[in-house]
Design a protein around this motif. Sequence first.
Motif, PDB file in Angstrom:
ATOM      1  N   SER A 420      33.353  54.379  59.950  1.00 27.53           N
ATOM      2  CA  SER A 420      34.662  54.833  59.491  1.00 27.53           C
ATOM      3  C   SER A 420      35.315  55.723  60.543  1.00 27.53           C
ATOM      4  O   SER A 420      34.703  56.091  61.544  1.00 27.53           O
ATOM      5  N   SER A 447      40.377  47.515  57.478  1.00 27.75           N
ATOM      6  CA  SER A 447      41.502  48.433  57.273  1.00 27.75           C
ATOM      7  C   SER A 447      41.003  49.813  56.852  1.00 27.75           C
ATOM      8  O   SER A 447      41.517  50.836  57.311  1.00 27.75           O
ATOM      9  N   TYR A 448      40.000  49.846  55.980  1.00 27.16           N
ATOM     10  CA  TYR A 448      39.434  51.122  55.549  1.00 27.16           C
ATOM     11  C   TYR A 448      38.765  51.846  56.719  1.00 27.16           C
ATOM     12  O   TYR A 448      38.867  53.076  56.840  1.00 27.16           O
ATOM     13  N   THR A 692      35.557  58.697  47.243  1.00 28.35           N
ATOM     14  CA  THR A 692      35.944  58.534  48.645  1.00 28.35           C
ATOM     15  C   THR A 692      35.042  59.361  49.556  1.00 28.35           C
ATOM     16  O   THR A 692      34.591  58.889  50.613  1.00 28.35           O
ATOM     17  N   GLU A 695      31.751  57.644  49.899  1.00 27.90           N
ATOM     18  CA  GLU A 695      31.791  56.536  50.851  1.00 27.90           C
ATOM     19  C   GLU A 695      31.767  57.055  52.276  1.00 27.90           C
ATOM     20  O   GLU A 695      31.106  56.488  53.149  1.00 27.90           O
TER      21      GLU A 695
END
Length: 841
Positions: A420, A447-448, A692, A695
Motif C-alpha cells: 500500500s 487503485s487501493y 481501513t 487493512e
Amino acid sequence: MALSSGDLRSRPAPSALGLPIVGIGCSAGGLDATERFLSSVPADSGMAFVLIQHLSSDHAGALAELLRPVTRMTVVPVSDGMVVEANVVYVVPPDKDVSIHHGMLSLAPAFERHGMRLPIDAFFRSLAEDRQQDAIGVVLSGLEADGVAGLGAIRERAGLALIQDPAGAQSDGIPRVVIAAGGVDIVARPEDMPALIAAYLKHPIRARPGDAAAEALIQGKLDEIITLLRRHGGNDYSLYKRTVLIRRIERRIALNQIANLADYQTYLLGNPHELDLLSRELLIGVTAFFRDPEVWEELERTTIPEILARRSDGAAVRAWVPGCSTGEEAYSLAILFREAMERSKSADRVKVLIYASDLDHEAVILARKGCYSGAIAATMSPERLAQFFVEDDGKYHVCKKIRNMVVFAHHNIIVDTPFSKLDFISCRNLLIYFNDALRAKLMPIFSYALNSGGTLLLGGSESAGPPASLFAPVGGAAHLFRRLDPPAPEVKPHPGATPGRSDETASMPPRAVVLDSFATLTDQLIQQTYAPPAVLISGSGDLLYISGQIGPYLEPAAGKVNLNIHAMARGALRTVLPGLIRRAQQQGGTIRGEDVEIKINGTMQVVAVTVQLIDSPESLRDRLLVVFQNVVRPESAAKGPVMAALARNGHAWELLEARDALLVMREEMRSSVNELTSSNEDLQSANEELMTAKEEVQAMNEELQAILVERQAKIDSLISAQNDTENLLNCMDVATIFLDGGMHLRRYTPSATKLFKLMPADVGRPLSDMVSVLDYPHLVDDVEAVLGSETFKEREADARDGQRYRVRISPYRTKDNSIDGVVITFANIRNLEASATMYRH
C-alpha cells in the motif's frame, strides 16, 4: 535432386501453422554436436532446420559444405527472402543476423549491441513469434550466453526448448546455466534429440484441433487438475484463462509421452515432481532487463522524474512489481530511479523502496541473488554495466546500492494483502494470463494500493485497460495510467437524524455587523412590541433567528440542549408544525395552518400558524419563516360544544395535561431514537476507519514479513560464507592478519599467534601496539605505503626462533573494488623449503 536457393525463394510460403521449424544454436566448438544431431534426422522428418553459429562476423562461412556429407537432407546457405520448407537445413552466414516472418527468412547485417552480438537469441525470438507452439529451439555446446533468453521466449509461446547434456558437451557453460535456471524442457545427447522432437510433435494430443470430444474431456478434467495443484502447492489457478491452462497441460502431456489426459491425471497423483514442473509451467516466468526499450525510455523521460518531484519533501518513494520472476524488471526500475536521483542530486534525501513479488519461490530466490549471465550486456549500455554491476567470472552481480533498493517477497497477488501507499506499480504481461473476473478484481486492488495520482504500468499485450472510473490513460508509447481519486460521497442527513445535529447552521453566512443606530433600535422595539412572534428555521427545523416573544409557543425540552422547532413546539403545535413545514417545502410560497388550541398560562388559546418558504435574498434561500398569531374568538364561540363539554367535565384539564405529557414523552423517545441512530452511524464510521486501519496494518505486516524473509536469507548466506571463511583460514598454515583502513586489527588466523602475541580482545587495536617476534621494524611504514599506493609489497624477515618468513602486504578490496584495509600473510620459508626437498626425494 538438390534444391538451389533460387528454387526455394520462388515457392509459395507455407501456412503459418503446421510446419515445425527447429532453430539450432551453437558456438564454434559445437560442430561435432551439430553433426551428431543432423545425422540422426531422417530425410523425411517433416521439419525444417535453421542453423545459427555464434561466430565472429569476419569468420569464413564454410559450415554448409561441412554438413552436407553428414545428413540426408538438403543443406543450403540462407539468402534474404528465402521461404522455409520441410526437410531442408538452412545455414545462416556468420556475418548476418536472421529472422523469420510468415515462414520467410530475412537477413540483416550483423548487429552488435554494446559490444555483444547475440544472433541465436534474435532468431529464437522471431521463431517464437512466427511458429508459436510449433517453434523448437535447440542449444548445443557453447560458452557464450547466446540462446538462453531465446529459449525462454520459445517456452513462453508454448514451444519446445532442448539443451545438450553437459556431460557430453565440448563446452558446457551455457547448458549448465540454462539447466540451473529451469529454462529447458529436454536435456539430451544431440543424437537423441531428433527422435524426442518427433515424438513430441506427433503426440495425438497435439493433433486434435477442432476435436469437440477431446475438448470436452480436457475441460471436464481441468478442475480436478487445478484442485491437485492447489492441494500440492497452495496455488489456485482456477482464475487463469482456460485456454492457457489447457495449452500448458497438453504440452506437459506431450513432453512426458503420456497417452491421454486421464493417464496424466493418474501420473500427477503419484508424481509430486511433475506437479512442481506443471506449476512452474503455468507461472510462465519470462523477463529481461529493460524489456521493450521504448517503455523504459518513456518512464525515464517523464514518469520517474514526476514521481521524484512529488517526493521532494524527503518522503520515501514506493513502487511494486508484481510477477517479478527472476528480478530483471525490478532491478531495471531501480536503475532508472537511481539515475534520475543522481541527475537531480536527490540521492541523499530521497529514499526509493521497490517491492518485487512473485508466486514462484525459486524465481524469488534467484532474484534475491542478483546474479545474471553475460547476456545482459546486450540490453544495457557499458556505462550501466560498469556503474550498477560487478563482473565476476563472466557473470554480472547487481551492485549493493541497487540491491538495497529492492525487497523481494513470495506473494500471491490474488489472495495476499497488497502493498500500500505506492507511487508506482509495474504489472506487465501478467494480466494476459488471467480471466476477466480476476482482472476486474485486481484493478480495484491496484487503485487501493496506489497513492492519489499514482501511476500504473501495464504490458503492451493487454487488450483492455483498467476501468475509466479508477484510472485515466496518460498517453504515450507505454501503457501508463493515472489513479483517479474516487468522487467524494454526497453527504445527506439521515432521515432519522436529530435535527439539532444538523450542520446547516454552520453554513450560514456570518451575520452582518448591525450598528446600534437610533433607527435600528426603533425597528427592534416595534418588532418586539407589535409584530407577531416568528422564527427563522433551516430546512431541518434548526432555529436560526428569533423575533418577538416565542415562549408561549416554543420552549426548550428538558435534557440536552436542542434548538430545533420540532423538539421545542408546545402542545398541539408539535403535531401541526411538521405537516405545515413539509407542505411549504414541497409547494413553496406561504402555507397557513388551521387554528390550533394550546394552553398558555393556564388558559386555552387559539393560535394561527403561518409557514413561508423564502426565495430571496440569496443568503436566506430555502430557509423558512414560521409566524405565530393569537386568534381572538367571540364569547359565544368560546363556549361552543367542545368548550361546554370541557366545562362540564372536571377532569378535562387533567386529560389535556396527560395528553401533553404523552406528547412530550413521545418526542423525547423520538429524540433518543435519533440520537441512538446518530451514535450508530458514528460507530459505523469508526468501524470503517478501524477496518481501513486494519487493512493498512495487514499490508504493513506483509511488507515487514517480506523484508524479514529477505533479511533472513541474507543472514543465512552471510553465516554460510563466514563459516566457509573461518574453516578456510583455520586450515591454512599461513599466518594471516587483516587490518582495516586505520591499521587496526580486524581478524587473524590461529597461525598468526606464533608471530604476534594476540588474543581475541586485541581485535580493534592498532598495528603499532602489537608485539611481534619478527625482526621487521618497518612493518607499519610498509602497511601505510600499501594503503596509499594500493599495490602490494613483499619482503622477507627473520624471527627470533631462527625461522624466516616471506611477508606479503596486499590491499583489502571490497566487492565494489574499493580499498578498505590490508591483508598481511607470513609464509614460513624454512617449512616451504623443507617440504620441497621432501617432495623431490
